[in-house]
Structure formats: structure tokens, C-alpha cells
Design an enzyme around this catalytic site. Sequence first.
Site, PDB file in Angstrom:
ATOM      1  CG  ASN A  49      -4.556  -7.910  59.821  1.00 65.37           C
ATOM      2  OD1 ASN A  49      -4.739  -6.867  60.426  1.00 65.37           O
ATOM      3  ND2 ASN A  49      -5.260  -9.003  60.065  1.00 65.37           N
ATOM      4  CD  GLU A  51      -8.468 -11.236  57.563  1.00 63.66           C
ATOM      5  OE1 GLU A  51      -9.709 -11.332  57.466  1.00 63.66           O
ATOM      6  OE2 GLU A  51      -7.816 -11.693  58.517  1.00 63.66           O
ATOM      7  CB  CYS A  60       1.043 -10.528  57.871  1.00 70.41           C
ATOM      8  SG  CYS A  60       0.594 -12.263  57.929  1.00 70.41           S
ATOM      9  CD  GLU A  62       3.642  -9.253  61.343  1.00 71.85           C
ATOM     10  OE1 GLU A  62       2.608  -9.138  60.636  1.00 71.85           O
ATOM     11  OE2 GLU A  62       3.728 -10.071  62.268  1.00 71.85           O
ATOM     12  CB  CYS A  93       2.932 -15.801  59.989  1.00 69.26           C
ATOM     13  SG  CYS A  93       3.285 -15.033  58.383  1.00 69.26           S
ATOM     14  CB  CYS A  96       5.863 -11.960  58.570  1.00 66.43           C
ATOM     15  SG  CYS A  96       4.336 -11.437  57.760  1.00 66.43           S
TER      16      CYS A  96
HETATM   17  N1  THU Z   1      -1.622 -11.778  60.855  1.00 69.48           N
HETATM   18  C1  THU Z   1      -0.799 -10.685  60.818  1.00 69.48           C
HETATM   19  O1  THU Z   1      -1.139  -9.663  60.215  1.00 69.48           O
HETATM   20  N2  THU Z   1       0.390 -10.772  61.444  1.00 69.48           N
HETATM   21  C2  THU Z   1       0.783 -11.805  62.232  1.00 69.48           C
HETATM   22  O2  THU Z   1       1.855 -11.747  62.822  1.00 69.48           O
HETATM   23  C3  THU Z   1      -0.087 -12.987  62.368  1.00 69.48           C
HETATM   24  C4  THU Z   1      -1.258 -13.028  61.462  1.00 69.48           C
HETATM   25  C5  THU Z   1      -2.948 -11.666  60.236  1.00 69.48           C
HETATM   26  C6  THU Z   1      -3.162 -12.398  58.945  1.00 69.48           C
HETATM   27  C7  THU Z   1      -4.668 -12.576  58.959  1.00 69.48           C
HETATM   28  O3  THU Z   1      -5.285 -11.397  58.440  1.00 69.48           O
HETATM   29  C8  THU Z   1      -5.035 -12.668  60.431  1.00 69.48           C
HETATM   30  O4  THU Z   1      -3.912 -12.143  61.131  1.00 69.48           O
HETATM   31  C9  THU Z   1      -5.319 -14.080  60.905  1.00 69.48           C
HETATM   32  O5  THU Z   1      -4.318 -14.947  60.539  1.00 69.48           O
END
Ligand code: THU
Length: 137
Positions: A49, A51, A60, A62, A93, A96
Site C-alpha cells: 500500500n 499512502e 491499496c 492489491e 476492501c 479492490c
Molecule cells: N489497505 C490495503 O492496502 N489493502 C487492504 O486490503 C485494506 C486496506 C491499506 C489502505 C491504507 O493504506 C491502509 O491499509 C489503511 O486503510
Amino acid sequence: MAQEVMKHADQELIDMATAVRENAYAPFSNFRVGAALETDDGDMIDGCNVESASYGLTVCAERVAIWKAISQGKRKIKHIAVVADTEELTPPCGVCRQIIWEFGGDIPVILANLKGKTEVVQMRDLLPRAFDTKFLK
Ligand code: THU
């Protein structure tokens, strides 16, 4: 949720996702996620991920893995693993799920944490009655 038996290749994906999770850029949530997928021609591609200070721009793990696959000319995912440091296994999520469906359809999704807990769920259970290209014809 459908529970399927883990295959040998699944562990390889979990290991890749666990390793790439270390590269996660998550200074705002401190929630680090790794993902790894296998394409139909056997390539394995990872993602973490990423940000942003403008929070809504976060992508994310994925989708990072899937965007990498697409940009390498791959169009079909066979399975994908998601690793996070949570007791209850972290599923993809909603956004994704749509993207995994787009390039994989009803594939197995391997969930794992850092303690060795794993579960395999099918996309049809994560995203029932999915919208996809068949509706656009
Ligand atoms: N996140 C993912 O990368 N994948 C998931 O399946 C759930 C959420 C990340 C997005 C964000 O950077 C952090 O987790 C918190 O939501």
C-alpha cells in the site's frame, strides 16, 4: 465464505506478500499491507500500500500489484494473496474487490497474517452479483 484447501503456490505468494509489506508507505495509518498475485502465464507480481498526505489518494497493496501486472502486459490473474498484521485476517476492501474481479473473476483470494494464520476465500463470496464487462455489451 467458501473455504478452499491451500496449495503449494499459495505459500509462495504469502511469502512474497509478507516481504513486500515491509516496503509499504503507510505513515498516516501505520497499517502495512502486502499483496502478491500470480498471472495466467505463471508470473508472480507483488505490491504494497502507498499512502498520500492527501489521504484519499491512497492506493491499496492489491491494486498496486494489479496495476504493476497490467503495465507489464498481463491481463489475467489466477490468484492473489493479501498479508497484514491483524489477528482477524484482513480481506480486500470493496474497491479492490471490484478490481480483482475485473482481472481475475471468481478466483481464490489467500488471506494471511504474520503469525501463519491463513484462509482461502473465493471472489464470488467476497463480491456476489458483481458488475463487470458482460453488462456493457
Ligand atoms: N489497505 C490495503 O492496502 N489493502 C487492504 O486490503 C485494506 C486496506 C491499506 C489502505 C491504507 O493504506 C491502509 O491499509 C489503511 O486503510
